[in-house]
Design a protein around this motif. Sequence first.
Motif, PDB file in Angstrom:
ATOM      1  N   ASN A 279      22.514  -4.149  -7.257  1.00 20.89           N
ATOM      2  CA  ASN A 279      22.422  -5.119  -6.154  1.00 20.89           C
ATOM      3  C   ASN A 279      23.427  -6.258  -6.302  1.00 20.89           C
ATOM      4  O   ASN A 279      23.115  -7.421  -6.032  1.00 20.89           O
ATOM      5  N   GLN A 280      24.644  -5.911  -6.736  1.00 26.85           N
ATOM      6  CA  GLN A 280      25.690  -6.915  -6.900  1.00 26.85           C
ATOM      7  C   GLN A 280      26.969  -6.469  -6.200  1.00 26.85           C
ATOM      8  O   GLN A 280      27.230  -5.281  -6.026  1.00 26.85           O
ATOM      9  N   ILE A 281      27.767  -7.478  -5.792  1.00 24.98           N
ATOM     10  CA  ILE A 281      29.072  -7.232  -5.189  1.00 24.98           C
ATOM     11  C   ILE A 281      30.111  -7.910  -6.070  1.00 24.98           C
ATOM     12  O   ILE A 281      30.038  -9.115  -6.327  1.00 24.98           O
ATOM     13  N   PHE A 282      31.085  -7.142  -6.551  1.00 18.67           N
ATOM     14  CA  PHE A 282      32.120  -7.657  -7.440  1.00 18.67           C
ATOM     15  C   PHE A 282      33.441  -7.731  -6.688  1.00 18.67           C
ATOM     16  O   PHE A 282      33.658  -7.030  -5.692  1.00 18.67           O
ATOM     17  N   THR A 283      34.322  -8.569  -7.155  1.00 17.30           N
ATOM     18  CA  THR A 283      35.677  -8.569  -6.603  1.00 17.30           C
ATOM     19  C   THR A 283      36.442  -7.400  -7.198  1.00 17.30           C
ATOM     20  O   THR A 283      36.170  -6.976  -8.328  1.00 17.30           O
ATOM     21  N   GLU A 284      37.389  -6.884  -6.454  1.00 18.71           N
ATOM     22  CA  GLU A 284      38.171  -5.753  -6.941  1.00 18.71           C
ATOM     23  C   GLU A 284      38.973  -6.134  -8.180  1.00 18.71           C
ATOM     24  O   GLU A 284      39.183  -5.308  -9.076  1.00 18.71           O
ATOM     25  N   PHE A 324      29.728   2.685 -20.660  1.00 22.78           N
ATOM     26  CA  PHE A 324      29.424   2.665 -19.224  1.00 22.78           C
ATOM     27  C   PHE A 324      30.510   1.867 -18.520  1.00 22.78           C
ATOM     28  O   PHE A 324      30.944   0.818 -19.003  1.00 22.78           O
ATOM     29  N   VAL A 325      30.942   2.396 -17.359  1.00 20.00           N
ATOM     30  CA  VAL A 325      32.040   1.771 -16.616  1.00 20.00           C
ATOM     31  C   VAL A 325      31.679   1.677 -15.141  1.00 20.00           C
ATOM     32  O   VAL A 325      31.143   2.629 -14.558  1.00 20.00           O
ATOM     33  N   VAL A 326      31.975   0.518 -14.545  1.00 16.88           N
ATOM     34  CA  VAL A 326      31.938   0.339 -13.097  1.00 16.88           C
ATOM     35  C   VAL A 326      33.367   0.082 -12.665  1.00 16.88           C
ATOM     36  O   VAL A 326      34.033  -0.822 -13.193  1.00 16.88           O
ATOM     37  N   CYS A 327      33.860   0.876 -11.704  1.00 17.57           N
ATOM     38  CA  CYS A 327      35.262   0.740 -11.296  1.00 17.57           C
ATOM     39  C   CYS A 327      35.410   0.970  -9.802  1.00 17.57           C
ATOM     40  O   CYS A 327      34.450   1.371  -9.124  1.00 17.57           O
ATOM     41  N   SER A 328      36.587   0.731  -9.286  1.00 18.14           N
ATOM     42  CA  SER A 328      36.866   1.014  -7.885  1.00 18.14           C
ATOM     43  C   SER A 328      36.912   2.519  -7.663  1.00 18.14           C
ATOM     44  O   SER A 328      37.093   3.297  -8.607  1.00 18.14           O
ATOM     45  N   GLU A 329      36.804   2.911  -6.413  1.00 25.06           N
ATOM     46  CA  GLU A 329      36.676   4.335  -6.109  1.00 25.06           C
ATOM     47  C   GLU A 329      37.947   5.130  -6.386  1.00 25.06           C
ATOM     48  O   GLU A 329      37.895   6.348  -6.540  1.00 25.06           O
ATOM     49  N   ASP A 330      39.080   4.449  -6.464  1.00 23.89           N
ATOM     50  CA  ASP A 330      40.327   5.173  -6.730  1.00 23.89           C
ATOM     51  C   ASP A 330      40.689   5.192  -8.209  1.00 23.89           C
ATOM     52  O   ASP A 330      41.749   5.701  -8.577  1.00 23.89           O
ATOM     53  N   ALA A 331      39.801   4.650  -9.066  1.00 16.72           N
ATOM     54  CA  ALA A 331      40.135   4.553 -10.490  1.00 16.72           C
ATOM     55  C   ALA A 331      39.238   5.406 -11.378  1.00 16.72           C
ATOM     56  O   ALA A 331      39.464   5.465 -12.589  1.00 16.72           O
ATOM     57  N   HIS A 402      22.992   0.065  -5.342  1.00 14.66           N
ATOM     58  CA  HIS A 402      23.680  -0.933  -4.504  1.00 14.66           C
ATOM     59  C   HIS A 402      24.691  -1.733  -5.326  1.00 14.66           C
ATOM     60  O   HIS A 402      24.666  -2.966  -5.369  1.00 14.66           O
ATOM     61  N   ILE A 403      25.599  -1.009  -5.967  1.00 13.32           N
ATOM     62  CA  ILE A 403      26.699  -1.632  -6.706  1.00 13.32           C
ATOM     63  C   ILE A 403      27.950  -1.503  -5.844  1.00 13.32           C
ATOM     64  O   ILE A 403      28.421  -0.396  -5.580  1.00 13.32           O
ATOM     65  N   ARG A 404      28.481  -2.641  -5.389  1.00 16.51           N
ATOM     66  CA  ARG A 404      29.631  -2.607  -4.482  1.00 16.51           C
ATOM     67  C   ARG A 404      30.719  -3.565  -4.970  1.00 16.51           C
ATOM     68  O   ARG A 404      30.515  -4.331  -5.904  1.00 16.51           O
ATOM     69  N   PRO A 428      35.433   0.930   4.559  1.00 11.27           N
ATOM     70  CA  PRO A 428      34.644  -0.306   4.607  1.00 11.27           C
ATOM     71  C   PRO A 428      35.281  -1.384   3.740  1.00 11.27           C
ATOM     72  O   PRO A 428      35.926  -1.091   2.725  1.00 11.27           O
ATOM     73  N   ALA A 429      35.084  -2.630   4.120  1.00 16.64           N
ATOM     74  CA  ALA A 429      35.649  -3.742   3.356  1.00 16.64           C
ATOM     75  C   ALA A 429      34.922  -3.929   2.038  1.00 16.64           C
ATOM     76  O   ALA A 429      35.493  -4.454   1.079  1.00 16.64           O
ATOM     77  N   ILE A 430      33.647  -3.510   2.011  1.00 17.67           N
ATOM     78  CA  ILE A 430      32.859  -3.642   0.785  1.00 17.67           C
ATOM     79  C   ILE A 430      32.307  -2.255   0.428  1.00 17.67           C
ATOM     80  O   ILE A 430      31.149  -1.929   0.717  1.00 17.67           O
ATOM     81  N   PRO A 431      33.130  -1.419  -0.166  1.00 20.59           N
ATOM     82  CA  PRO A 431      32.692  -0.047  -0.495  1.00 20.59           C
ATOM     83  C   PRO A 431      31.812  -0.021  -1.734  1.00 20.59           C
ATOM     84  O   PRO A 431      31.718  -1.000  -2.488  1.00 20.59           O
ATOM     85  N   PHE A 432      31.179   1.121  -1.946  1.00 25.08           N
ATOM     86  CA  PHE A 432      30.408   1.320  -3.170  1.00 25.08           C
ATOM     87  C   PHE A 432      31.360   1.617  -4.324  1.00 25.08           C
ATOM     88  O   PHE A 432      32.364   2.311  -4.159  1.00 25.08           O
ATOM     89  N   ALA A 433      31.016   1.078  -5.487  1.00 30.27           N
ATOM     90  CA  ALA A 433      31.824   1.311  -6.673  1.00 30.27           C
ATOM     91  C   ALA A 433      31.579   2.719  -7.207  1.00 30.27           C
ATOM     92  O   ALA A 433      30.694   3.451  -6.725  1.00 30.27           O
ATOM     93  N   HIS A 434      32.355   3.113  -8.192  1.00 30.34           N
ATOM     94  CA  HIS A 434      32.114   4.355  -8.929  1.00 30.34           C
ATOM     95  C   HIS A 434      31.619   3.999 -10.323  1.00 30.34           C
ATOM     96  O   HIS A 434      32.030   2.988 -10.906  1.00 30.34           O
ATOM     97  N   THR A 435      30.734   4.818 -10.864  1.00 28.20           N
ATOM     98  CA  THR A 435      30.218   4.590 -12.216  1.00 28.20           C
ATOM     99  C   THR A 435      30.493   5.809 -13.090  1.00 28.20           C
ATOM    100  O   THR A 435      30.489   6.952 -12.613  1.00 28.20           O
TER     101      THR A 435
END
Length: 486
Positions: A279-284, A324-331, A402-404, A428-435
């Motif tokens: 339930n968090q939104i991070f900056t890219e 464990f990693v949270v990253c952008s969808e292209d990474a 809800h990790i975006r 979307p401007a606020i996409p879901f992250a990849h884990t």
Amino acid sequence: MSSSLLPSLSHCCQRQRFNVVLQHGSKGSRFLSLKAPEVLSATTILPKPRLDYRAISESIVYKSHNAFNRKAPLPIGALQSIVRHYDEQKRLSSELGLKRYARSNLGEKMRQIKDPIEKQVVLKEAKLLKVEVTDLEQKLVTVQRKLPVVLSTHGSDPIAASGNRDHMDIGRALGILDFEAGATVTGSSWYYLLGEAALLEMALTNYALSIALKHGFRFVMTPDVVRADIALRCGFQPRDQNADPPVSQMYHIASSNPSHPELVLSGTAEIPLGGMFANQIFTEQALPLKVVGLGRSFRAEAGARGADTRGLYRVHQFSKLELFVVCSEDASEQMMEVLRNVQTEIFEGLNFPFRVLDMPTEELGATAYRKYDMEAWMPGRGSWGEISSTSNCTDYQARRLHIRYRRSSGTHSHTPPASSSASTQSAPAIPFAHTLNGTAAAIPRLVVALIENGARFDEEGTLVGLDLPSTLKPFWHGTSSIIRWT
């Protein structure tokens, strides 16, 4: 199966989700192949390459159709013969393992017998077992020669399988493992680590942690109790309702307050680590977020017992260091290789043979888009045993937790590898992250591999101690008369 079939069979299987094997030996050599090599000449000095026979056996119709579509000139029944030979190989391997184990037990029994008459009876039984073992070994070699092969291996060869290297027997003899006390206090598949084994757990944990920290991971001590809802959102089913009867895959904590959320003991630090970002939104710019968590893992592991689950190999509670990693969808694809490289560095320092498998689709489970498994050679078990895995879950967990993240201005849209249905829509401007997640150190499995590969015997075959890799020495506390650093 004629050797002339190898080029055709290899080619028709190249592009399927077969296990791609990357093997490492104590000398750090490695080999990765995404396609089948040419047929080896009879003068080659390398070991025979190998196909993933299980994958062929489990999807024989699909493989046959694939060979037909590629116009591969396979004779009628070629793939079906693989299934027959593979089943025979599995049966012989299982029977041979049981005979070897029985023979090892007889040897131990003979050393304890004082009565000469009784010793003669046991000696006669041992001779019969020796004949049976030799016969089974010859049959197994015959069957293995009938199976086609694809991949070759590099690095030092695994030491010979031997019942004398069973980690349970070695641990008892050295006084460092106590399964009987664990069974008395808690039950089956619970254990005590004593002395050097307990110190080995601490050394392994800190050794693996040091490498993770070197690669920029942030250390986290996780809670071992989580809400059942969080576990479910991470892809773990606290209860398997499809089983008959339904079984619990996790330990549930009873509560006297019915309004309190259902709690379970965590099966892996992956769960609380994923929940930490819920339930968090991070900056890219803040991505990727890389953490390494240490926690106790609890597994109900309901099911039959056997050689594949005995001792420390499959237990109800164990320490586990998790990446464990949270990253952008292209990474995420790049980050998966980062995780694999960290794991490879950890295991290469432990000086036992291991291999990396690129798992086929049917082995991925619900959450993973792609998964690597790592297996170490365990000579006491007489087989490779899984010690780690790495999974790219893309947005499976992020959507449920809800990790975006907020895109940077000017960032172009990207179609996630797991989905292309929205490729025609604006991103979307606020996409879901990849884990992603990966095991840095599942302690009991590493202890098994180190004990079975490192057991030291004198010229008479008597166990005298344990050889451990010198990479663990800086993390060791105290001294030991049974440990030799190599």
